[in-house]
Design a protein around this motif. Structure first.
Motif, PDB file in Angstrom:
ATOM      1  N   GLY A  70       0.821  -1.205   0.000  1.00 19.90           N
ATOM      2  CA  GLY A  70       0.000   0.000   0.000  1.00 19.90           C
ATOM      3  C   GLY A  70       0.854   1.253   0.000  1.00 19.90           C
ATOM      4  O   GLY A  70       0.555   2.235  -0.684  1.00 19.90           O
ATOM      5  N   ASN A  74       1.096   4.156  -2.830  1.00 22.36           N
ATOM      6  CA  ASN A  74       0.934   5.569  -2.485  1.00 22.36           C
ATOM      7  C   ASN A  74       2.112   6.402  -2.978  1.00 22.36           C
ATOM      8  O   ASN A  74       1.932   7.506  -3.493  1.00 22.36           O
ATOM      9  CB  ASN A  74       0.765   5.751  -0.978  1.00 22.36           C
ATOM     10  N   ARG A  77       1.827   6.740  -6.787  1.00 19.89           N
ATOM     11  CA  ARG A  77       0.738   7.643  -7.141  1.00 19.89           C
ATOM     12  C   ARG A  77       1.128   9.098  -6.829  1.00 19.89           C
ATOM     13  O   ARG A  77       0.890  10.000  -7.627  1.00 19.89           O
ATOM     14  CB  ARG A  77      -0.547   7.261  -6.413  1.00 19.89           C
ATOM     15  N   ARG A  78       1.761   9.310  -5.684  1.00 18.51           N
ATOM     16  CA  ARG A  78       2.205  10.651  -5.307  1.00 18.51           C
ATOM     17  C   ARG A  78       3.215  11.191  -6.324  1.00 18.51           C
ATOM     18  O   ARG A  78       3.138  12.340  -6.741  1.00 18.51           O
ATOM     19  CB  ARG A  78       2.808  10.614  -3.900  1.00 18.51           C
ATOM     20  N   ASP A 114      -5.947  13.783  -3.239  1.00 20.89           N
ATOM     21  CA  ASP A 114      -5.737  12.431  -3.755  1.00 20.89           C
ATOM     22  C   ASP A 114      -5.885  11.403  -2.646  1.00 20.89           C
ATOM     23  O   ASP A 114      -6.529  10.365  -2.821  1.00 20.89           O
ATOM     24  CB  ASP A 114      -4.364  12.324  -4.409  1.00 20.89           C
ATOM     25  N   ARG A 115      -5.318  11.690  -1.476  1.00 20.19           N
ATOM     26  CA  ARG A 115      -5.424  10.771  -0.334  1.00 20.19           C
ATOM     27  C   ARG A 115      -6.872  10.619   0.102  1.00 20.19           C
ATOM     28  O   ARG A 115      -7.345   9.512   0.364  1.00 20.19           O
ATOM     29  CB  ARG A 115      -4.572  11.272   0.826  1.00 20.19           C
ATOM     30  N   ASP A 118      -8.856   8.552  -2.401  1.00 21.98           N
ATOM     31  CA  ASP A 118      -8.316   7.220  -2.646  1.00 21.98           C
ATOM     32  C   ASP A 118      -9.261   6.098  -2.227  1.00 21.98           C
ATOM     33  O   ASP A 118      -9.348   5.087  -2.895  1.00 21.98           O
ATOM     34  CB  ASP A 118      -6.965   7.068  -1.933  1.00 21.98           C
ATOM     35  N   GLY A 119      -9.971   6.262  -1.144  1.00 27.22           N
ATOM     36  CA  GLY A 119     -10.829   5.186  -0.664  1.00 27.22           C
ATOM     37  C   GLY A 119     -12.166   5.087  -1.374  1.00 27.22           C
ATOM     38  O   GLY A 119     -12.941   4.173  -1.106  1.00 27.22           O
ATOM     39  N   GLY A 122     -14.029   3.975  -8.051  1.00 27.80           N
ATOM     40  CA  GLY A 122     -13.506   4.653  -9.227  1.00 27.80           C
ATOM     41  C   GLY A 122     -14.463   5.633  -9.882  1.00 27.80           C
ATOM     42  O   GLY A 122     -14.078   6.746 -10.242  1.00 27.80           O
ATOM     43  N   ARG A 125     -14.905   8.843  -7.762  1.00 30.10           N
ATOM     44  CA  ARG A 125     -13.727   9.693  -7.940  1.00 30.10           C
ATOM     45  C   ARG A 125     -13.755  10.384  -9.295  1.00 30.10           C
ATOM     46  O   ARG A 125     -13.532  11.586  -9.402  1.00 30.10           O
ATOM     47  CB  ARG A 125     -12.455   8.842  -7.851  1.00 30.10           C
ATOM     48  N   CYS A 163     -14.129  14.786   1.078  1.00 28.68           N
ATOM     49  CA  CYS A 163     -13.101  15.844   1.136  1.00 28.68           C
ATOM     50  C   CYS A 163     -13.351  16.832   2.275  1.00 28.68           C
ATOM     51  O   CYS A 163     -12.394  17.292   2.899  1.00 28.68           O
ATOM     52  CB  CYS A 163     -13.071  16.608  -0.186  1.00 28.68           C
TER      53      CYS A 163
END
Length: 167
Positions: A70, A74, A77-78, A114-115, A118-119, A122, A125, A163
């Motif tokens: 994980g 991350n 992706r970052r 983004d964080r 993330d959960g 798709g 998002r 958010c």
């Protein structure tokens, strides 16, 4: 093998002593970068230490691998997000380029969004990003995602709540 109890610092210390070298090697092979591997190995154990009540661990290496995977995802992706941001900045004319301080703030904000997203599933998002970044109308998003307009509204509301109200 009996479960390893990590409820105490002593449990984590034993886990660290027994498996840190193995995890570090696994991460080095995966990342091909010893500095990133060392950082992520430490972060993996810190993640375990930060748990209020870690469960007994039946398979320590499986748990460490899961946490580390994980963290690798991350990190990747970052870096992709940062690269996309830097490419967008490079396309700006010099007078419009933000200051280094502003760039750092925007990048931190993008990483945090983004964080937070993330959960989410798709399509949730994607609907949110299409509305916020691309300025698409909800009807256009519904057609693009092949969902109903009320579904798009729920998706966007869910992402906004994530958010705005996440801890």
């Amino acid at each position: 093998m009996s479960p390893l109890s990590c409820a105490s610092g002593a449990g984590i210390a034993a886990l660290y002593a027994d498996h840190h070298g193995w995890l570090l090697g696994w991460l080095r092979r995966r990342l091909r970068d010893s500095v990133d591997a060392a950082d992520l190995a430490q972060d993996t154990f810190i993640r375990l230490l930060s748990k209020d009540a870690p469960p007994p661990i039946q398979e320590p290496r499986a748990l460490l691998t899961t946490i580390a995977q994980g963290m690798v995802a991350n990190l990747q992706r970052r870096r992709q997000l940062e690269q996309a941001y830097l490419q967008a900045l490079a396309a700006l004319p010099e007078p419009l380029a933000p200051s280094p301080e502003c760039r750092a703030i925007v990048l931190e904000t993008l990483l945090e969004i983004d964080r937070l997203l993330d959960g989410l599933p798709g399509k949730v998002r994607e609907a949110f990003l299409l509305s916020q970044l691309d300025g698409m109308r909800q009807g256009e998003i519904a057609a693009r995602l092949d969902v109903s307009l009320p579904t798009v509204k729920r998706y966007i509301a869910r992402a906004l709540a994530q958010c705005c109200f996440a801890d």
